[in-house]
Design a protein around this motif. Structure first.
Motif, mmCIF file in Angstrom:
data_model
loop_
_atom_site.group_PDB
_atom_site.id
_atom_site.type_symbol
_atom_site.label_atom_id
_atom_site.label_comp_id
_atom_site.label_asym_id
_atom_site.label_seq_id
_atom_site.Cartn_x
_atom_site.Cartn_y
_atom_site.Cartn_z
ATOM 1 N N GLU A 3 0.836 -1.195 0.000
ATOM 2 C CA GLU A 3 0.000 0.000 0.000
ATOM 3 C C GLU A 3 0.869 1.242 0.000
ATOM 4 O OE1 GLU A 3 -3.434 0.178 2.688
ATOM 5 O OE2 GLU A 3 -2.902 -1.866 3.307
ATOM 6 N N SER A 4 0.517 2.191 -0.874
ATOM 7 C CA SER A 4 1.218 3.470 -0.905
ATOM 8 C C SER A 4 0.575 4.410 0.110
ATOM 9 C CB SER A 4 1.152 4.088 -2.300
ATOM 10 O OG SER A 4 1.778 3.248 -3.256
ATOM 11 N N PHE A 5 1.425 5.165 0.824
ATOM 12 C CA PHE A 5 0.901 6.114 1.807
ATOM 13 C C PHE A 5 1.749 7.375 1.791
ATOM 14 C CE2 PHE A 5 4.091 3.706 4.227
ATOM 15 C CZ PHE A 5 4.807 4.727 4.847
ATOM 16 N N LYS A 6 1.287 8.379 2.513
ATOM 17 C CA LYS A 6 2.075 9.591 2.731
ATOM 18 C C LYS A 6 1.941 9.967 4.200
ATOM 19 C CE LYS A 6 -1.705 12.476 0.924
ATOM 20 N NZ LYS A 6 -2.085 13.463 -0.123
ATOM 21 N N THR A 7 3.000 10.610 4.697
ATOM 22 C CA THR A 7 3.018 10.998 6.104
ATOM 23 C C THR A 7 3.734 12.333 6.240
ATOM 24 O OG1 THR A 7 3.555 10.242 8.351
ATOM 25 C CG2 THR A 7 5.186 9.808 6.647
ATOM 26 N N ASP A 8 3.515 13.021 7.332
ATOM 27 C CA ASP A 8 4.135 14.317 7.553
ATOM 28 C C ASP A 8 5.656 14.159 7.670
ATOM 29 O OD1 ASP A 8 3.971 17.237 8.324
ATOM 30 O OD2 ASP A 8 4.902 16.420 10.123
ATOM 31 N N ALA A 9 6.386 14.861 6.808
ATOM 32 C CA ALA A 9 7.843 14.715 6.761
ATOM 33 C C ALA A 9 8.496 15.167 8.065
ATOM 34 C CB ALA A 9 8.411 15.499 5.581
ATOM 35 N N HIS A 10 8.039 16.278 8.633
ATOM 36 C CA HIS A 10 8.631 16.774 9.879
ATOM 37 C C HIS A 10 8.348 15.815 11.042
ATOM 38 C CE1 HIS A 10 10.025 20.452 8.116
ATOM 39 N NE2 HIS A 10 8.804 20.810 7.714
ATOM 40 N N GLY A 11 7.167 15.213 11.029
ATOM 41 C CA GLY A 11 6.842 14.242 12.076
ATOM 42 C C GLY A 11 7.772 13.048 12.037
ATOM 43 N N LEU A 12 8.078 12.573 10.835
ATOM 44 C CA LEU A 12 9.007 11.448 10.711
ATOM 45 C C LEU A 12 10.410 11.855 11.154
ATOM 46 C CD1 LEU A 12 9.560 8.533 9.783
ATOM 47 C CD2 LEU A 12 10.162 9.480 7.543
ATOM 48 N N GLU A 13 10.840 13.062 10.809
ATOM 49 C CA GLU A 13 12.167 13.527 11.227
ATOM 50 C C GLU A 13 12.292 13.552 12.750
ATOM 51 O OE1 GLU A 13 12.822 17.290 9.413
ATOM 52 O OE2 GLU A 13 12.962 16.478 7.374
ATOM 53 N N ARG A 14 11.224 13.957 13.428
ATOM 54 C CA ARG A 14 11.252 13.972 14.892
ATOM 55 C C ARG A 14 11.395 12.565 15.446
ATOM 56 N NH1 ARG A 14 7.288 18.044 14.167
ATOM 57 N NH2 ARG A 14 5.615 16.518 14.450
ATOM 58 N N ILE A 15 10.709 11.615 14.832
ATOM 59 C CA ILE A 15 10.795 10.213 15.268
ATOM 60 C C ILE A 15 12.213 9.686 15.074
ATOM 61 C CG2 ILE A 15 10.068 7.866 14.679
ATOM 62 C CD1 ILE A 15 7.283 8.981 14.126
ATOM 63 N N LEU A 16 12.808 9.970 13.908
ATOM 64 C CA LEU A 16 14.146 9.465 13.608
ATOM 65 C C LEU A 16 15.196 10.110 14.503
ATOM 66 C CD1 LEU A 16 14.015 9.394 9.691
ATOM 67 C CD2 LEU A 16 13.673 7.490 11.281
#
Length: 238
Positions: free
Chosen positions: A51-64
């Motif tokens: 499945e293709s999805f999209k997510t908030d880029a800044h939110g992922l950066e905070r997680i990483l």
């Protein structure tokens, strides 16, 4: 060799909100990144369609930035009728120049299933052989393979090497008694504490080569100067 203390860092669980993605192709996906601040991704595994999805880029950066790359990802779908899923980060593609994330691959998991995966090895403490004897630390293994239930898979393995002296070598076999879930070859070496002479001999060889080169250059220069001086004297007598 003394047994080194071993700590297992538990794998955390972090939530990631995702939306279904219709944008496909370089143009639409690039526009989605620029205008919406969304990062494209795909989730697959467990005999389910990708499945293709999209997510908030800044939110992922905070997680990483908080070590989320080794965490269990709790996927929260935008659709209210879809239950959350658990996944692991399988791959992240980064921009070669800017270094920001371009695409995220997630692998579905069942927390109760058994999985074999590589776990990072972290060392702490300065070895006694380095601190007091002038030796050097050489780490030849940076991750170790383990097999266990996904929900119990560590995010990292921390070993305290402060007691190691010159000549000590830490092998995978030295850890298995404390952590039997390790599946890496027991004969593999993790760290060595090298003697000072192994360092100085190499330095001495480099210095000797440098001095030899300087002497050869000096001899060549003296010969040229002597020749020039002789010609000058003869010319003066005439």
């Amino acid at each position: 060799m003394p047994q080194v203390p071993l700590q297992i860092q538990a794998r955390e669980q972090v939530a990631l909100k995702v939306q279904s993605r219709q944008e496909q192709g370089k143009g639409p996906v690039g526009q989605m990144r620029r205008l919406q601040g969304q990062l494209p991704g795909v989730i697959y595994g467990h005999n389910q369609p990708a499945e293709s999805f999209k997510t908030d880029a800044h939110g992922l950066e905070r997680i990483l930035s908080k070590g989320g790359q080794n965490a269990i990802i709790l996927i929260e779908h935008e659709e209210p009728d879809r239950a959350p899923e658990q996944a692991l980060i399988r791959d992240i593609q980064y921009h070669k120049v800017r270094g920001d994330a371009l695409h995220l691959d997630l692998l579905r998991i069942d927390p109760s299933e058994t999985l074999r995966a590589n776990v990072p090895i972290l060392t702490e403490g300065e070895p006694e052989g380095v601190r007091n004897e002038g030796g050097a630390l050489q780490q030849t293994l940076t991750s170790i393979e383990m097999e266990c239930v996904v929900s119990e898979m560590p995010s990292a393995m921390v070993i305290d090497i402060s007691s190691l002296v010159i000549g000590d070598s830490l092998h995978v076999s030295d850890l298995i008694d404390q952590e039997p879930r390790i599946t890496t070859d027991p004969a593999r070496t993790i760290v060595n504490i090298l003697a000072p002479r192994l360092i100085t001999e190499e330095e001495e060889a480099e210095e000797a080569e440098a001095l030899e080169g300087e002497e050869e250059a000096g001899e060549g220069g003296e010969g040229e100067e002597g020749g020039e001086g002789g010609e000058g004297e003869e010319g003066g007598e005439e």
